[in-house]
Design a protein around this motif. Structure first.
Motif, PDB file in Angstrom:
ATOM      1  N   TRP A  86      24.971  -5.741  44.387  1.00 27.00           N
ATOM      2  CA  TRP A  86      23.705  -6.342  44.166  1.00 27.00           C
ATOM      3  C   TRP A  86      23.646  -6.307  42.538  1.00 27.00           C
ATOM      4  O   TRP A  86      23.995  -5.451  41.924  1.00 27.00           O
ATOM      5  N   GLU A  87      22.955  -7.439  42.089  1.00 31.73           N
ATOM      6  CA  GLU A  87      22.318  -7.536  40.657  1.00 31.73           C
ATOM      7  C   GLU A  87      21.202  -8.031  40.461  1.00 31.73           C
ATOM      8  O   GLU A  87      20.567  -8.691  41.418  1.00 31.73           O
ATOM      9  N   GLY A 102      10.776   0.915  44.808  1.00 35.04           N
ATOM     10  CA  GLY A 102      11.080   2.294  44.850  1.00 35.04           C
ATOM     11  C   GLY A 102      12.465   2.430  45.504  1.00 35.04           C
ATOM     12  O   GLY A 102      12.913   3.477  45.733  1.00 35.04           O
ATOM     13  N   LEU A 103      13.069   0.913  46.298  1.00 36.62           N
ATOM     14  CA  LEU A 103      14.256   1.123  46.958  1.00 36.62           C
ATOM     15  C   LEU A 103      15.406   0.724  46.051  1.00 36.62           C
ATOM     16  O   LEU A 103      16.222   0.557  46.842  1.00 36.62           O
ATOM     17  N   LEU A 104      15.119   0.237  44.801  1.00 39.18           N
ATOM     18  CA  LEU A 104      16.198  -0.542  44.239  1.00 39.18           C
ATOM     19  C   LEU A 104      17.424   0.271  44.021  1.00 39.18           C
ATOM     20  O   LEU A 104      18.485  -0.397  44.335  1.00 39.18           O
ATOM     21  N   ALA A 105      17.380   1.488  43.728  1.00 30.20           N
ATOM     22  CA  ALA A 105      18.546   2.277  43.578  1.00 30.20           C
ATOM     23  C   ALA A 105      19.234   2.675  44.805  1.00 30.20           C
ATOM     24  O   ALA A 105      20.726   3.058  44.667  1.00 30.20           O
ATOM     25  N   ARG A 106      19.003   2.236  45.810  1.00 28.01           N
ATOM     26  CA  ARG A 106      19.700   2.245  47.332  1.00 28.01           C
ATOM     27  C   ARG A 106      20.759   1.106  47.405  1.00 28.01           C
ATOM     28  O   ARG A 106      21.597   1.165  48.382  1.00 28.01           O
ATOM     29  N   THR A 120      17.515  -0.259  37.128  1.00 26.19           N
ATOM     30  CA  THR A 120      16.494   0.218  38.185  1.00 26.19           C
ATOM     31  C   THR A 120      15.856   1.360  37.955  1.00 26.19           C
ATOM     32  O   THR A 120      14.759   1.714  38.327  1.00 26.19           O
ATOM     33  N   ARG A 121      16.709   2.448  37.203  1.00 26.64           N
ATOM     34  CA  ARG A 121      16.042   3.554  36.883  1.00 26.64           C
ATOM     35  C   ARG A 121      14.729   3.258  35.818  1.00 26.64           C
ATOM     36  O   ARG A 121      13.755   3.935  35.777  1.00 26.64           O
ATOM     37  N   ALA A 151       6.091   2.110  42.156  1.00 25.51           N
ATOM     38  CA  ALA A 151       5.808   2.606  43.573  1.00 25.51           C
ATOM     39  C   ALA A 151       5.034   3.703  43.374  1.00 25.51           C
ATOM     40  O   ALA A 151       4.976   4.445  42.382  1.00 25.51           O
ATOM     41  N   PRO A 152       4.173   4.072  44.606  1.00 25.53           N
ATOM     42  CA  PRO A 152       3.581   5.261  44.466  1.00 25.53           C
ATOM     43  C   PRO A 152       4.307   6.583  44.317  1.00 25.53           C
ATOM     44  O   PRO A 152       5.400   6.703  44.622  1.00 25.53           O
TER      45      PRO A 152
END
Length: 172
Positions: A34-35, A127-131, A142-143, A167-168
């Motif tokens: 993914w990119e 908050g889920l991008l790094a997955r 993403t970080r 993200a919270p």
């Protein structure tokens, strides 16, 4: 030593905060990963012009480049140095239904829509991008976009707040 490859990448965020990711088609560089969509900056082209061209060619998407977000360094699988310049963009005319309606596309839908370089599209929670499995430079981006301390170098150092979705926070 090989010359550094300059690449521009789009950070397109829906009103609900989800971020556009595209999966590279098999047989392409970084196939299956993914990119943040974008591409190589050609000679006599600014990174912003490159981004507009690449999104038009690869996703049939017209965008307006809003602001620079981050600059991330890395290497291609060949070892060639790479510099990714990320920009916040917005859809000018969200004609593709997958943009207008925030739809994810699987391989069959991507093929039907004539996406030449990607076999899937998703709108990911920040908050889920790094997955998502990604090339190292996209993962580094993403970080920077997520609420943990940024490790990419911000382009606009004078900005008191980091742009982008948040993200919270968890914990105390």
């Amino acid at each position: 030593m090989e010359e550094e490859l300059l690449v521009s990448a789009a950070v397109l965020i829906l009103k609900d905060g989800r971020v556009l990711l595209a999966r590279r088609a098999p047989g392409r560089t970084h196939g299956g990963l993914w990119e943040f969509p974008g591409g190589k900056v050609e000679s006599r082209e600014t990174p912003e012009e490159s981004l507009v061209r690449e999104l038009r060619e690869e996703l049939s998407l017209e965008v307006e480049v809003m602001e620079p977000l981050a600059r991330v360094g890395g290497h291609l699988p060949s070892g060639r140095p790479l510099r990714l310049l990320a920009f916040r963009v917005r859809a000018r005319n969200p004609r593709p239904d997958w943009v207008r309606n925030g739809l994810d596309l699987g391989p069959e839908e991507a093929r039907q829509r004539g996406l030449p370089d990607h076999d899937a599209i998703t709108w990911a929670e920040p908050g889920l991008l790094a997955r998502y499995p990604m090339p190292a430079v996209d993962l580094e981006l993403t970080r920077w976009l997520c609420p943990s301390p940024p490790s990419a170098e911000p382009l606009q150092e004078s900005s008191p707040t980091r742009p982008g979705p948040r993200a919270p926070r968890r914990g105390p």
